[in-house]
Structures are given as C-alpha cells and as structure tokens.
Design an enzyme around this catalytic site. Structure first.
Site, PDB file in Angstrom:
ATOM      1  N   CYS B  50       0.828  -1.212   0.000  1.00 34.67           N
ATOM      2  CA  CYS B  50       0.000   0.000   0.000  1.00 34.67           C
ATOM      3  C   CYS B  50       0.859   1.257   0.000  1.00 34.67           C
ATOM      4  O   CYS B  50       0.384   2.346  -0.296  1.00 34.67           O
ATOM      5  CB  CYS B  50      -0.972  -0.010   1.168  1.00 34.67           C
ATOM      6  SG  CYS B  50      -0.207  -0.337   2.738  1.00 34.67           S
ATOM      7  N   HIS B  99      18.991   1.111  -3.166  1.00 34.17           N
ATOM      8  CA  HIS B  99      17.571   1.347  -2.928  1.00 34.17           C
ATOM      9  C   HIS B  99      16.864   0.077  -2.448  1.00 34.17           C
ATOM     10  O   HIS B  99      16.158   0.102  -1.440  1.00 34.17           O
ATOM     11  CB  HIS B  99      16.912   1.873  -4.205  1.00 34.17           C
ATOM     12  CG  HIS B  99      15.432   2.090  -4.064  1.00 34.17           C
ATOM     13  ND1 HIS B  99      14.922   3.215  -3.451  1.00 34.17           N
ATOM     14  CD2 HIS B  99      14.374   1.321  -4.405  1.00 34.17           C
ATOM     15  CE1 HIS B  99      13.597   3.125  -3.436  1.00 34.17           C
ATOM     16  NE2 HIS B  99      13.236   1.988  -4.005  1.00 34.17           N
TER      17      HIS B  99
END
Lengths: 278, 437
Positions: B50, B99
C-alpha cells in the site's frame, strides 16, 4: 606452588575476560556478548575451585587465613551466587557489576602478600571453615543485593524523570530488581546469622568466650541489625522498591567496613596477623 | 548486467495514485509475464504494497529498460504515461542496489524499522519464482536483500522501542513490573486511546480489566468487550484503586479526578506496591504532584509523546548504522555482479590457464638442462597452442552467451569451475566500462 599460581593467574585473567564481555554487552553494541560472559565466568569458577583444591592439598587448611586467600574466596562466592541468580532471573546486566568486582577482588588478592598462615593450634576447629563459608556467602549475597539496589535506583530515577539513557534498555524491570533484592536478602540474612553464631561457638572453643566485643564482632552485629530491620520492614510494613534498595546499599557499605575496614584500620582478634600471633 | 528499479512510493506519490498503480496480489502472473516479455528485461520482480509499487529488473541496456518499464506500468493500469511519470523514480546500478537493500531493511518505510516490508518483498519474490521470472542475478540479489535486512534487524536497534503512544505505555509498564500476567488495569473514562492501550495491555498478558465511567451503562458496555472485564460505578471507583496496578485515565472532567492526597492514601493501602498511572486526558485527570511519591509512576500524554519522539529519534540514529552495513554489502554484491561480465571472465580464465602452463614449463625446464634454446622455444609454442585450443570453444560459447539468454549461468559456472579470483587489477580495468554502461 607453581600450579597454584598458574591457576590463580588464569582465574584472574578469566574474570577479566568475562568482565570485558559483560561491559561490552552493556556499553558496546553487542548484547550477545553477555552470553559469552556467562560461559567464561562459569569456566572461571571451576578453575578457581581447582585453585582452592590445590591450595588445600598443599597447606591443609581452609583457604581463608590471610587477606590474599580471603579476597580470592570472596570473589569465588560472589561469582557463584551471581551465576545462580542469573540462572533464575536472567540478570546479565549485573554481570557488568559482579564480573569487574570479582576481578578487582582477585587483583586485591594478588597484591596482598601470599603467606600461608599456619593457624595457631588453638584456632583449629571444624567450626572455623564453617564460620568462614557462611559469612562469605552471606557477604556475597549482600554484595549482589547492593548491585541490584544501585540498578533499581538508576531505573527508578529514569522512570520518574522520564529521561532515558541507553542503559534503560538493558536494565531489568523494577519488579525483577526488587525480587532480586528480596532473594539476596532472604539468602544472605540467614547465612550471615549462621556465620555469626558459628563464629561465636568457634570463639568459645578458641578463646573461651562466645562474644568479646572485638571491633569486628561489634560491626558485624550492627550490620546484622541493619539487615534484620530491612527484612522485618519488608515482611511486615511493605518496605520495598526504592526504600529497600537504599537500605541494601547502606547495609553493604557497613558490611564492607566490617569486612575490610575493621581489618585494615582497627585491631582485634580477626586481623589476619592475630591468627598467627596468638 | 545491471539492476534497474522503476517505481513510486509514499514519498513520491499520494495514495490516489498509489492505489491505481497497485497490483492485486491474486493476479500477479499476467503482469510478471508481460514484464519479462519486454525486450530489454532479462529478469523481473514486482513489489506491490500500500505504500509502494516497484519493479525490479535485470537488464543489459538499463536506459532502454527504464523506458520500457515506465511504459509498461502506465499501459498495464491504463494511465497516461506522462502523468504517471512525474511520480516515478528510476534507478540503476549501484543506486538501484542501494535502494532495494534500504527498502528491504525498512529504512525507506513511512515508519522506519516497521517489519512488514520484508515480508512483502518475500511474497513478491515468491510470485516471481513461481512464474519463473527470476534468473541468477535477481535470485541472488533478493536473497542478499533478505540477509542484509536480517543483519540490520539484529545488529542495530532499528526496530526496537514503541513508536505509538499506546505501545509506549505497555513498554513502560514492562520496565516497572516484572510480569503483566497478574496485574490489573483500570480504565477511567472512555477515551479511544485508553481503550487501545488497554487492548495492548490485554494482548501482553493482563488478565483483569476494570472499567469505570460517569455513565455506568457505557462502563458496562466497554467492560463487556474485554474478556473478564468488570464495570465499576464512578461513585466508588476510588475504593477499588488500591487493587489496581495500571490506571488508564481519560475523562472529560475539568478538574483532577484523582488528587495527590488520594494517591498517597492508595499507596499506603497497597503497602507501597508500585503503580503505573497513565493520564491521557486534557485537561489532566490526575494531579501531577502524585509522581513524587515512592512507587508512583505518572505519565501524562506529553510524557508518552516524549517517549515516542525519543524512540523515533533513536531509530533514526540506528538508521545511520544500518546505512553503513548496507554500504559494505553493496560493494560486495557489485563485485560479484562484475564477475558475471563476459570479457573479464575470459581474460581471467586465460590468465589462469597461462599461469598453470608457465609454472609447469618452468618445472620441466629446470629438470631438463640439456635442452637448447630452440627446443625450449618449440616446447613453449606447443604448450601455448594447447591452451589456445582448449580455450577456443569455451571462449566462443561465452562470447555467444553474451547475446542470448543464460549467459550469466555460463560465466558463473566458469568462475566456479576454474576458481577464478573475484577481482584483480587488470580485470577491474577491463570491467569498468561495462559497469558504466
């Protein structure tokens, strides 16, 4: 003599090693180090016990007639009780107190002259080692109560002021520390009582009097009353927590004076010289 | 070979965008297959939560891969590519590796250190391996990410300490009491935060819950929600307080509901057993002076916020340590990635065999003193020819594999079979340009 010295030095080194582990766990970034410390300490007391055994086989007496021997024996009692307490309460932070204290006691022992005192025949009795073992284990229990007391005060201060330092994470809960305090007290007090009683009987066989108000006896009695008051307060009027912690700290200071101060500053039957001279 | 990341997260896109780009977890096969079908993409994984949607890919031509992946993301969700691209970030090479490691270690999360993200990436990995969109590199890379995340979790305190007020209250209680099982909680008033905190206490072992409210019916209703909860009338809840270890108070009363004097009396009745008072009400319910008494630990809402803030700061501090761990791991992984380059592998393989040839020649020559220069030269030329002949076919295969799929496997196999070193100076010189591609 050679084996004994080797064992003694090795034990000292191991206590140092365990202290480093515990301090690393507390101050450094390696909480796992405390587990290593526990095993190292266990190895330490086994070696230490071997050291006493060798000593006994060469000198024949209880290994507590000189300051050298006493400090070393005290260190052993302390470490043994700490490990038992750690087993029960998981108190690895306390290792950062018990470990270095044991190491310092060993250092103190190392610098004290290692004379094998031949006990005056008058003092030879089975009561002597009994007296010593009770007294020293009692002292060790109170030393740990002192450690738990200091930890309690630090933790209580942080919870009250709502300012937390790194140590906060490592300290056990106040409830646990209070339980440790009570456990140490309820183990230490009977031991100390038995120590004093057996001492009195021994004094009677050695000097013909149960009690002679020798400075050490007097101070031991004062300390005994202090701990008796604390135990009474705990059991009847709910003295616990901070109050019990403070009491344990003061009690231990008295105990230290009784154990060391009297020997070093005052004269009496308990000075180590007196053992030989009588 | 290069790692490429294209995606968006709570940092770059509002929830209206994130929900449009999210991939439903039950239908991962189609997008994964479509992603792998992109010409510039050799391996692919889709992470969709989400808070982020990210595509991880392996590609020989990263620039092309980025363009394709961006278009794929827009087309798949039927969005305008230019509108979506303002929320997208793209990373490649070292930055992409960093990342992904940061995301897996929860350094990029909304609440630093929250533990769910690692599980979500593991799920994404599961889908990709189920639909076979993973190859050697992403497989190894994601496992690396999992192990780095684990290292970060165990070697730093990034996930310790509560970052919500109600959890902070439970943590404080754990520092006061040795065991919550036999403790009693009392709720005074019916604030939402108190109710939440009470639930946390029950989840952490508290068995007995007392509830009081000015309206008794509400107390009864709330008490019924806790297993074994007991409603107490507001008129005489003070008489029950000495049996309570933890008080959660949040009434709307304008004045103190509990005076310091009353607290002192309670302490005596409790024989100085410690008591944890949590006052979430504004204006406050409990006289702050009560904190002075031995064994009373009184926290108001600001105190708890303070604890949470300190914990958050602590996590940020730990994050710096985590970054250092990640830095070390990036280098390690990149070194491995470099070894998968074909050219330096061929060079290293040649050097390895040549080394063997030379050592053996020297040994032989040392024992054959009678040989003249001419003979020596002939033998040398012969051995060199043998090495070349042996290497001819493998070299060709390696070179061809560069263009087709599965090249990484050959390179990796050669490296393992011949025990080629991970990095030598010459090799790095050779490898450098391909890393920059």
């Amino acid at each position: 003599m050679g084996t004994m010295n080797l064992l003694f030095n090795l034990t000292t080194l191991i206590y140092l090693l365990a202290s480093i582990c515990y301090l690393m766990a507390m101050l450094g970034k390696r909480p796992q180090a405390a587990r290593t410390g526990r095993w190292v300490l266990l190895a330490g007391i086994i070696l230490h016990a071997a050291c006493f055994a060798v000593r006994h086989s060469t000198t024949g007496g209880a290994p507590v007639t000189s300051l050298h021997e006493s400090l070393s024996f005290f260190a052993w009692c302390l470490v043994l009780l700490f490990l038992l307490l750690d087993l029960r309460f998981r108190l690895s932070v306390m290792g950062a107190f018990a470990g270095p204290l044991a190491f310092l006691l060993m250092l103190g022992s190392a610098v004290s002259p290692d004379v094998v005192v031949q006990l005056n025949p008058m003092l030879r009795s089975w009561l002597f080692p009994v007296h010593i073992v009770f007294a020293f284990f009692g002292n060790a229990a109170f030393a740990l109560a002192f450690g738990a007391g200091v930890m309690y005060l630090v933790q209580d201060r942080m919870l009250k002021s709502k300012r937390f330092t790194r140590i906060y994470q490592l300290l056990p809960s106040l409830g646990t520390l209070d339980k440790v305090n009570y456990t140490c007290l309820s183990v230490g007090f009977p031991l100390m009582t038995l120590g004093i009683i057996s001492g009195a009987f021994w004094a009677n066989t050695a000097w013909g009097a149960y009690w002679s108000w020798d400075p050490k006896e007097t101070w031991a009695l004062i300390t005994w009353f202090l701990y008796a008051a604390l135990l009474h307060g705990r059991l009847t009027i709910g003295w616990r927590g901070r109050k019990a912690a403070i009491f344990s700290i003061i009690g231990f200071l008295f105990l230290l004076f009784t154990f060391l101060g009297v020997n070093l500053l005052l004269d009496g039957q308990h000075t180590f010289e007196a053992f030989a001279q009588l | 070979m290069n790692i490429v990341v294209v995606g968006l997260s709570h940092k770059t896109a509002p929830v209206e965008i994130r929900e449009k780009v999210a991939f439903p977890p039950t239908e991962m096969e189609t997008p994964l297959r479509q992603m792998l079908a992109l010409p510039a993409v050799a391996e692919g994984v889709i992470v969709s939560t989400c808070n982020r949607v990210e595509l991880y890919a392996v590609s020989r031509t990263p620039e092309a891969a980025v363009i394709e992946l961006k278009r794929f993301l827009a087309d798949f969700h039927q969005l305008a590519a230019d509108k979506l691209s303002e929320h997208l970030y793209d990373l490649e090479g070292k930055d992409a590796i960093r990342h992904v490691l940061r995301v897996a270690s929860s350094l990029d999360s909304m609440i630093i250190g929250e533990p769910q993200i690692l599980g979500q990436i593991k799920t994404a990995y599961g889908y990709a391996s189920e639909y076979k969109t993973l190859g050697l590199i992403l497989n190894r890379f994601l496992h690396k990410a999992f192990s780095v995340a684990k290292r970060v979790r165990t070697e730093t305190a990034i996930a310790s300490n509560a970052v919500s007020v109600s959890f902070a209250a439970v943590e404080l209680a754990r520092k006061i009491f040795d065991d919550l099982e036999d403790k009693t909680v009392m709720l005074i008033g019916a604030g939402e935060m108190c109710e939440l905190a009470a639930r946390h206490f029950v989840n952490n072992g508290v068995k007995k819950v007392l509830v009081t409210n000015r309206t008794f019916a509400r107390a009864e209703k709330l008490a019924a929600e806790f297993n074994g909860g007991i409603a107490v009338s507001f008129e005489n809840f003070r008489e029950q307080l000495h049996r309570v270890d933890i008080v959660l108070s949040s009434t709307g009363a304008p004045d103190y509901v509990l005076s310091a004097k009353r607290v002192k009396e309670i302490i005596k009745l409790r024989r100085h057993k410690p008591m944890f008072l949590i006052d979430i009400a504004v204006p406050r319910d409990i006289d702050p002076l009560a904190n002075k008494f031995d064994g009373i630990y009184l926290y108001d809402v600001d105190d708890l916020q303070g604890v949470v803030q300190a914990n958050l700061k602590g996590r940020e501090k730990e994050a710096a340590k985590a970054e250092a761990i990640i830095d070390g791991e990036i280098e390690q992984f990149q070194r491995w990635l470099t070894t998968l380059e074909v050219k330096p592998t061929i060079v290293a393989l040649r050097r390895q065999l040549d080394q063997v040839r030379k050592t053996e020649l020297e040994k032989t020559f040392a024992s054959l003193n009678a040989l003249g220069d001419k003979e020596r030269k002939a033998i040398e030329a012969m051995t060199a020819a043998i090495v070349n002949k042996i290497l001819h076919h493998p070299t060709n295969i390696l070179k061809q594999s560069q263009n087709g799929g599965g090249g990484d496997q050959y390179v990796d196999a050669v490296r393992t079979l011949f025990d080629l070193p991970e990095s030598t100076d010459a090799q790095q010189d050779e490898a450098e340009p391909s890393v920059d591609n």
